[in-house]
Motif scaffolding. Structure first.
Motif, PDB file in Angstrom:
ATOM      1  N   GLU A 168       0.957  -1.181  -0.139  1.00  0.00           N
ATOM      2  CA  GLU A 168      -0.053   0.019   0.080  1.00  0.00           C
ATOM      3  C   GLU A 168       0.710   1.291   0.096  1.00  0.00           C
ATOM      4  N   HIS A 169       0.448   2.311  -0.829  1.00  0.00           N
ATOM      5  CA  HIS A 169       1.161   3.435  -0.826  1.00  0.00           C
ATOM      6  C   HIS A 169       1.014   4.413   0.382  1.00  0.00           C
ATOM      7  N   VAL A 170      -0.350   4.432   0.664  1.00  0.00           N
ATOM      8  CA  VAL A 170      -0.869   5.090   1.945  1.00  0.00           C
ATOM      9  C   VAL A 170      -1.786   4.293   2.765  1.00  0.00           C
ATOM     10  N   ALA A 171      -1.899   4.369   4.038  1.00  0.00           N
ATOM     11  CA  ALA A 171      -2.224   3.486   4.616  1.00  0.00           C
ATOM     12  C   ALA A 171      -3.000   3.976   5.894  1.00  0.00           C
ATOM     13  N   ASP A 172      -4.195   3.766   6.110  1.00  0.00           N
ATOM     14  CA  ASP A 172      -4.898   4.324   7.624  1.00  0.00           C
ATOM     15  C   ASP A 172      -4.683   3.030   8.388  1.00  0.00           C
ATOM     16  N   THR A 173      -4.128   3.311   9.552  1.00  0.00           N
ATOM     17  CA  THR A 173      -3.672   2.170  10.517  1.00  0.00           C
ATOM     18  C   THR A 173      -4.793   2.018  11.579  1.00  0.00           C
ATOM     19  N   ASP A 174      -5.769   2.689  11.662  1.00  0.00           N
ATOM     20  CA  ASP A 174      -6.710   2.608  12.850  1.00  0.00           C
ATOM     21  C   ASP A 174      -8.160   3.320  12.757  1.00  0.00           C
ATOM     22  N   TRP A 175      -8.867   3.028  13.515  1.00  0.00           N
ATOM     23  CA  TRP A 175     -10.182   3.596  13.376  1.00  0.00           C
ATOM     24  C   TRP A 175     -10.303   5.083  13.099  1.00  0.00           C
ATOM     25  N   MET A 176      -9.693   5.764  14.168  1.00  0.00           N
ATOM     26  CA  MET A 176      -9.748   7.152  14.041  1.00  0.00           C
ATOM     27  C   MET A 176      -9.247   7.961  12.554  1.00  0.00           C
ATOM     28  N   ALA A 177      -8.018   7.134  12.186  1.00  0.00           N
ATOM     29  CA  ALA A 177      -7.713   7.664  11.040  1.00  0.00           C
ATOM     30  C   ALA A 177      -8.633   7.427   9.818  1.00  0.00           C
ATOM     31  N   VAL A 178      -9.440   6.480   9.802  1.00  0.00           N
ATOM     32  CA  VAL A 178     -10.455   5.966   8.829  1.00  0.00           C
ATOM     33  C   VAL A 178     -11.587   6.875   8.868  1.00  0.00           C
ATOM     34  N   ASP A 179     -11.698   7.126  10.116  1.00  0.00           N
ATOM     35  CA  ASP A 179     -13.264   7.974  10.543  1.00  0.00           C
ATOM     36  C   ASP A 179     -12.935   9.469   9.891  1.00  0.00           C
ATOM     37  N   SER A 180     -11.606   9.979  10.497  1.00  0.00           N
ATOM     38  CA  SER A 180     -11.356  11.335  10.102  1.00  0.00           C
ATOM     39  C   SER A 180     -11.286  11.576   8.717  1.00  0.00           C
ATOM     40  N   ARG A 181     -10.668  10.452   7.759  1.00  0.00           N
ATOM     41  CA  ARG A 181     -10.752  10.369   6.510  1.00  0.00           C
ATOM     42  C   ARG A 181     -12.053  10.669   5.795  1.00  0.00           C
ATOM     43  N   ALA A 182     -13.155   9.945   6.353  1.00  0.00           N
ATOM     44  CA  ALA A 182     -14.344   9.905   5.712  1.00  0.00           C
ATOM     45  C   ALA A 182     -15.119  11.115   6.179  1.00  0.00           C
ATOM     46  N   ARG A 183     -14.961  11.779   7.318  1.00  0.00           N
ATOM     47  CA  ARG A 183     -15.659  12.985   7.713  1.00  0.00           C
ATOM     48  C   ARG A 183     -15.053  14.022   6.934  1.00  0.00           C
ATOM     49  N   LEU A 184     -13.652  14.112   6.533  1.00  0.00           N
ATOM     50  CA  LEU A 184     -13.332  15.015   5.889  1.00  0.00           C
ATOM     51  C   LEU A 184     -13.933  15.059   4.402  1.00  0.00           C
ATOM     52  N   ALA A 185     -14.009  13.796   3.809  1.00  0.00           N
ATOM     53  CA  ALA A 185     -14.514  13.458   2.587  1.00  0.00           C
ATOM     54  C   ALA A 185     -15.907  14.167   2.396  1.00  0.00           C
ATOM     55  N   ARG A 186     -16.625  13.661   3.643  1.00  0.00           N
ATOM     56  CA  ARG A 186     -18.075  14.061   3.553  1.00  0.00           C
ATOM     57  C   ARG A 186     -18.276  15.556   3.520  1.00  0.00           C
ATOM     58  N   ASP A 187     -17.840  16.198   4.226  1.00  0.00           N
ATOM     59  CA  ASP A 187     -18.035  17.668   4.555  1.00  0.00           C
ATOM     60  C   ASP A 187     -16.576  18.407   5.060  1.00  0.00           C
ATOM     61  N   PRO A 188     -15.852  18.799   4.258  1.00  0.00           N
ATOM     62  CA  PRO A 188     -14.417  19.382   4.322  1.00  0.00           C
ATOM     63  C   PRO A 188     -14.719  20.577   5.266  1.00  0.00           C
ATOM     64  N   ALA A 189     -15.544  21.578   4.970  1.00  0.00           N
ATOM     65  CA  ALA A 189     -15.695  22.786   5.809  1.00  0.00           C
ATOM     66  C   ALA A 189     -16.118  22.650   7.065  1.00  0.00           C
ATOM     67  N   ARG A 190     -17.106  21.517   7.512  1.00  0.00           N
ATOM     68  CA  ARG A 190     -17.575  21.046   8.689  1.00  0.00           C
ATOM     69  C   ARG A 190     -16.253  20.454   9.451  1.00  0.00           C
ATOM     70  N   TYR A 191     -15.751  19.826   8.783  1.00  0.00           N
ATOM     71  CA  TYR A 191     -14.355  18.976   9.637  1.00  0.00           C
ATOM     72  C   TYR A 191     -13.503  20.204   9.963  1.00  0.00           C
ATOM     73  N   GLU A 192     -13.104  21.329   9.025  1.00  0.00           N
ATOM     74  CA  GLU A 192     -12.198  22.236   9.552  1.00  0.00           C
ATOM     75  C   GLU A 192     -12.804  23.137  10.498  1.00  0.00           C
ATOM     76  N   ARG A 193     -14.144  23.217  10.670  1.00  0.00           N
ATOM     77  CA  ARG A 193     -14.713  24.098  11.986  1.00  0.00           C
ATOM     78  C   ARG A 193     -14.586  23.201  13.228  1.00  0.00           C
ATOM     79  N   GLY A 194     -14.726  21.938  13.120  1.00  0.00           N
ATOM     80  CA  GLY A 194     -14.715  21.064  14.316  1.00  0.00           C
ATOM     81  C   GLY A 194     -13.064  20.977  14.747  1.00  0.00           C
ATOM     82  N   LEU A 195     -12.138  21.047  13.915  1.00  0.00           N
ATOM     83  CA  LEU A 195     -10.786  21.243  14.346  1.00  0.00           C
ATOM     84  C   LEU A 195     -10.433  22.509  15.021  1.00  0.00           C
ATOM     85  N   ALA A 196     -11.186  23.663  14.545  1.00  0.00           N
ATOM     86  CA  ALA A 196     -10.855  25.062  15.140  1.00  0.00           C
ATOM     87  C   ALA A 196     -11.560  24.881  16.608  1.00  0.00           C
ATOM     88  N   LYS A 197     -12.692  24.443  16.483  1.00  0.00           N
ATOM     89  CA  LYS A 197     -13.157  24.220  17.970  1.00  0.00           C
ATOM     90  C   LYS A 197     -12.191  23.509  19.016  1.00  0.00           C
TER      91      LYS A 197
END
Length: 255
Positions: free
Chosen positions: A215-244
Protein backbone atom coordinates in the motif's frame (compact mmCIF):
# COMPACT_ATOMS: atom_id res chain seq x y z
CA UNK A 1 4.93 -4.89 -5.01
CA UNK A 2 8.30 -4.07 -6.54
CA UNK A 3 10.41 -5.41 -3.66
CA UNK A 4 8.44 -8.68 -3.66
CA UNK A 5 8.57 -8.94 0.14
CA UNK A 6 5.81 -11.14 1.52
CA UNK A 7 7.10 -11.69 5.04
CA UNK A 8 9.54 -10.16 7.49
CA UNK A 9 11.11 -13.51 8.28
CA UNK A 10 14.86 -13.11 7.92
CA UNK A 11 14.67 -9.34 7.30
CA UNK A 12 17.03 -6.77 8.78
CA UNK A 13 15.34 -3.52 9.82
CA UNK A 14 16.20 -0.16 11.31
CA UNK A 15 13.59 1.74 13.34
CA UNK A 16 14.15 5.39 14.28
CA UNK A 17 12.79 6.77 17.54
CA UNK A 18 12.83 3.25 18.95
CA UNK A 19 12.99 3.97 22.67
CA UNK A 20 9.25 4.08 23.33
CA UNK A 21 5.76 4.26 21.85
CA UNK A 22 5.24 3.33 18.22
CA UNK A 23 8.97 2.97 17.54
CA UNK A 24 9.50 0.43 20.32
CA UNK A 25 6.34 -1.37 19.14
CA UNK A 26 7.75 -1.68 15.62
CA UNK A 27 10.95 -3.22 16.96
CA UNK A 28 9.01 -5.75 19.04
CA UNK A 29 6.59 -6.57 16.22
CA UNK A 30 9.36 -7.04 13.65
CA UNK A 31 10.98 -9.62 15.92
CA UNK A 32 7.58 -11.24 16.46
CA UNK A 33 7.23 -11.56 12.68
CA UNK A 34 10.61 -13.23 12.29
CA UNK A 35 13.07 -10.42 11.56
CA UNK A 36 16.65 -11.61 11.78
CA UNK A 37 17.96 -8.32 13.15
CA UNK A 38 16.52 -4.96 14.16
CA UNK A 39 18.58 -1.84 14.76
CA UNK A 40 16.98 0.45 17.34
CA UNK A 41 17.81 4.06 16.50
CA UNK A 42 17.92 6.37 19.51
CA UNK A 43 19.49 9.70 20.41
CA UNK A 44 20.69 7.96 23.57
CA UNK A 45 21.20 4.22 23.01
CA UNK A 46 21.03 3.67 26.78
CA UNK A 47 17.33 4.54 26.58
CA UNK A 48 16.46 1.49 24.45
CA UNK A 49 14.20 -0.63 26.71
CA UNK A 50 15.66 -3.73 28.30
CA UNK A 51 12.95 -5.94 26.83
CA UNK A 52 13.97 -4.91 23.32
CA UNK A 53 17.62 -5.58 24.07
CA UNK A 54 16.68 -9.01 25.41
CA UNK A 55 14.78 -9.68 22.17
CA UNK A 56 17.97 -8.92 20.24
CA UNK A 57 17.63 -5.23 19.30
CA UNK A 58 20.89 -3.55 18.38
CA UNK A 59 21.05 0.05 19.67
CA UNK A 60 22.36 2.68 17.26
CA UNK A 61 23.11 6.27 18.26
CA UNK A 62 20.93 8.25 15.92
CA UNK A 63 19.67 11.81 15.96
CA UNK A 64 18.04 12.01 12.55
CA UNK A 65 18.68 15.78 12.34
CA UNK A 66 22.45 15.19 12.68
CA UNK A 67 23.89 14.40 9.24
CA UNK A 68 27.05 12.95 10.78
CA UNK A 69 25.10 10.49 12.91
CA UNK A 70 22.85 9.57 9.99
CA UNK A 71 25.86 8.83 7.78
CA UNK A 72 27.47 6.81 10.59
CA UNK A 73 24.28 4.78 11.01
CA UNK A 74 24.17 3.98 7.28
CA UNK A 75 27.77 2.77 7.48
CA UNK A 76 27.11 0.77 10.66
CA UNK A 77 23.96 -0.87 9.28
CA UNK A 78 24.82 -1.95 5.70
CA UNK A 79 22.45 -4.93 5.77
CA UNK A 80 19.18 -3.01 6.29
CA UNK A 81 16.31 -4.00 3.98
CA UNK A 82 13.48 -2.34 5.94
CA UNK A 83 13.67 1.27 7.12
CA UNK A 84 10.98 2.50 9.51
CA UNK A 85 11.09 6.30 9.76
CA UNK A 86 9.23 6.71 13.03
CA UNK A 87 11.12 9.41 14.93
CA UNK A 88 8.99 12.50 15.32
CA UNK A 89 8.51 15.66 17.33
CA UNK A 90 5.38 17.56 18.37
CA UNK A 91 6.06 20.88 20.13
CA UNK A 92 2.38 21.17 21.21
CA UNK A 93 2.41 24.83 20.21
CA UNK A 94 0.26 27.03 18.00
CA UNK A 95 1.71 27.94 14.63
CA UNK A 96 1.01 31.69 14.30
CA UNK A 97 0.03 32.82 17.82
CA UNK A 98 3.19 31.38 19.31
CA UNK A 99 5.73 32.77 21.76
CA UNK A 100 8.39 30.28 20.57
CA UNK A 101 9.24 30.97 16.91
CA UNK A 102 11.72 28.08 16.90
CA UNK A 103 9.07 25.43 17.62
CA UNK A 104 7.77 25.05 14.06
CA UNK A 105 11.30 24.91 12.66
CA UNK A 106 12.19 22.14 15.11
CA UNK A 107 9.07 20.20 14.07
CA UNK A 108 10.02 20.54 10.41
CA UNK A 109 13.64 19.63 11.12
CA UNK A 110 12.70 16.35 12.80
CA UNK A 111 9.53 15.25 11.02
CA UNK A 112 10.45 16.29 7.47
CA UNK A 113 14.16 17.00 7.09
CA UNK A 114 15.13 14.22 9.49
CA UNK A 115 13.10 11.71 7.49
CA UNK A 116 14.64 13.08 4.30
CA UNK A 117 18.12 12.69 5.81
CA UNK A 118 17.43 9.04 6.60
CA UNK A 119 15.88 8.37 3.20
CA UNK A 120 18.84 9.83 1.33
CA UNK A 121 21.38 7.97 3.44
CA UNK A 122 19.68 4.59 3.30
CA UNK A 123 18.43 4.64 -0.30
CA UNK A 124 21.71 3.13 -1.60
CA UNK A 125 21.76 0.63 1.29
CA UNK A 126 18.26 -0.58 0.42
CA UNK A 127 19.13 -0.68 -3.26
CA UNK A 128 22.20 -2.82 -2.58
CA UNK A 129 20.02 -5.22 -0.57
CA UNK A 130 17.42 -5.83 -3.25
CA UNK A 131 15.28 -2.71 -2.93
CA UNK A 132 13.55 -3.28 0.37
CA UNK A 133 10.98 -1.07 2.05
CA UNK A 134 10.62 2.34 3.61
CA UNK A 135 7.78 2.85 6.08
CA UNK A 136 7.08 6.45 7.07
CA UNK A 137 5.02 6.87 10.24
CA UNK A 138 2.81 9.92 9.72
CA UNK A 139 -0.45 11.18 11.22
CA UNK A 140 -4.02 12.19 10.49
CA UNK A 141 -2.50 15.67 10.67
CA UNK A 142 -0.72 14.89 7.38
CA UNK A 143 -3.92 14.59 5.34
CA UNK A 144 -5.68 17.75 6.56
CA UNK A 145 -4.38 21.00 8.09
CA UNK A 146 -4.87 20.28 11.78
CA UNK A 147 -5.17 23.60 13.59
CA UNK A 148 -4.46 22.32 17.08
CA UNK A 149 -1.19 20.66 16.03
CA UNK A 150 0.69 23.84 15.08
CA UNK A 151 3.83 23.15 13.05
CA UNK A 152 3.47 19.38 13.39
CA UNK A 153 0.68 19.17 10.81
CA UNK A 154 2.55 21.03 8.03
CA UNK A 155 5.67 18.96 8.72
CA UNK A 156 3.79 15.66 8.48
CA UNK A 157 2.01 16.84 5.32
CA UNK A 158 5.40 17.60 3.78
CA UNK A 159 6.55 14.12 4.69
CA UNK A 160 3.49 12.61 3.01
CA UNK A 161 4.60 14.35 -0.21
CA UNK A 162 8.15 13.15 0.48
CA UNK A 163 6.85 9.58 0.62
CA UNK A 164 5.27 9.86 -2.83
CA UNK A 165 8.34 11.47 -4.37
CA UNK A 166 10.63 8.89 -2.77
CA UNK A 167 8.51 6.09 -4.20
CA UNK A 168 8.84 7.53 -7.69
CA UNK A 169 12.59 8.15 -7.46
CA UNK A 170 13.43 4.76 -5.96
CA UNK A 171 11.05 2.66 -8.07
CA UNK A 172 13.84 1.67 -10.49
CA UNK A 173 15.82 0.07 -7.67
CA UNK A 174 12.74 -1.79 -6.37
CA UNK A 175 12.21 0.12 -3.11
CA UNK A 176 8.62 0.16 -1.82
CA UNK A 177 7.42 3.14 0.23
CA UNK A 178 4.40 3.11 2.54
CA UNK A 179 3.13 6.17 4.41
CA UNK A 180 1.09 5.39 7.52
CA UNK A 181 -1.74 7.69 8.56
CA UNK A 182 -1.98 7.23 12.32
CA UNK A 183 -4.71 8.45 14.65
CA UNK A 184 -4.70 8.75 18.44
CA UNK A 185 -2.21 6.39 20.05
CA UNK A 186 -1.30 5.72 23.68
CA UNK A 187 2.18 7.31 23.60
CA UNK A 188 4.08 9.95 25.53
CA UNK A 189 3.43 12.41 22.70
CA UNK A 190 -0.31 12.10 23.32
CA UNK A 191 -0.16 11.96 27.11
CA UNK A 192 -1.99 15.31 27.39
CA UNK A 193 -4.85 14.13 25.19
CA UNK A 194 -8.16 12.78 26.48
CA UNK A 195 -10.20 10.07 24.78
CA UNK A 196 -9.65 6.59 23.43
CA UNK A 197 -6.17 5.75 22.19
CA UNK A 198 -4.82 2.84 20.20
CA UNK A 199 -2.19 0.41 21.47
CA UNK A 200 1.15 1.20 19.76
CA UNK A 201 1.63 -2.49 19.05
CA UNK A 202 -1.62 -2.55 17.05
CA UNK A 203 -0.35 0.39 14.98
CA UNK A 204 2.93 -1.39 14.27
CA UNK A 205 1.11 -4.58 13.31
CA UNK A 206 -1.26 -2.73 10.97
CA UNK A 207 1.60 -0.74 9.47
CA UNK A 208 3.70 -3.78 8.67
CA UNK A 209 0.72 -5.54 7.18
CA UNK A 210 0.00 -2.55 4.93
CA UNK A 211 3.63 -2.42 3.81
CA UNK A 212 3.58 -6.13 2.95
CA UNK A 213 0.52 -5.50 0.81
CA UNK A 214 2.40 -2.78 -1.01
CA UNK A 215 0.00 0.00 0.00
CA UNK A 216 1.20 3.50 -0.81
CA UNK A 217 -0.79 5.24 1.94
CA UNK A 218 -2.52 3.29 4.71
CA UNK A 219 -4.83 4.26 7.56
CA UNK A 220 -3.74 2.25 10.58
CA UNK A 221 -6.68 2.64 12.94
CA UNK A 222 -10.32 3.65 13.39
CA UNK A 223 -9.60 7.32 14.03
CA UNK A 224 -7.60 7.62 10.82
CA UNK A 225 -10.36 5.96 8.80
CA UNK A 226 -13.11 8.00 10.46
CA UNK A 227 -11.25 11.28 10.04
CA UNK A 228 -10.72 10.64 6.34
CA UNK A 229 -14.42 9.78 5.93
CA UNK A 230 -15.63 12.89 7.77
CA UNK A 231 -13.25 15.04 5.76
CA UNK A 232 -14.57 13.57 2.51
CA UNK A 233 -18.22 14.10 3.50
CA UNK A 234 -17.96 17.73 4.58
CA UNK A 235 -14.51 19.41 4.50
CA UNK A 236 -15.78 22.76 5.79
CA UNK A 237 -17.52 21.18 8.77
CA UNK A 238 -14.44 19.09 9.52
CA UNK A 239 -12.29 22.23 9.49
CA UNK A 240 -14.68 24.03 11.84
CA UNK A 241 -14.57 21.08 14.20
CA UNK A 242 -10.78 21.19 14.34
CA UNK A 243 -10.90 24.93 15.05
CA UNK A 244 -13.22 24.26 17.99
CA UNK A 245 -10.77 21.71 19.33
CA UNK A 246 -7.98 24.29 19.06
CA UNK A 247 -9.83 26.66 21.35
CA UNK A 248 -11.14 24.04 23.79
CA UNK A 249 -9.77 23.87 27.31
CA UNK A 250 -8.55 20.29 26.78
CA UNK A 251 -7.73 18.55 23.55
CA UNK A 252 -9.77 15.41 23.05
CA UNK A 253 -8.21 14.11 19.91
CA UNK A 254 -4.81 13.92 18.24
CA UNK A 255 -1.76 11.73 17.88
Amino acid sequence: MSGARRTYAGATALVTGATRGIGAAFVAELFEQGAKAVYAGARNPADVPAELLEAGARPVRLDITDLGQVAAAAAECPDVSVLVNNAGYHANQRLVLNDDPAAARAEMDVNYFGTLNMTRAFAPVLGANGGGQIINVLSVAAIFPTAFMGGYSPAKAATLYLSTITRAELEPQGTDVTALIVGSVDTQMAAHVDGEKEDPRDIARAGLKAALRGEHVADTDWMAVDSRARLARDPARYERGLAKVLNATQLRTGR
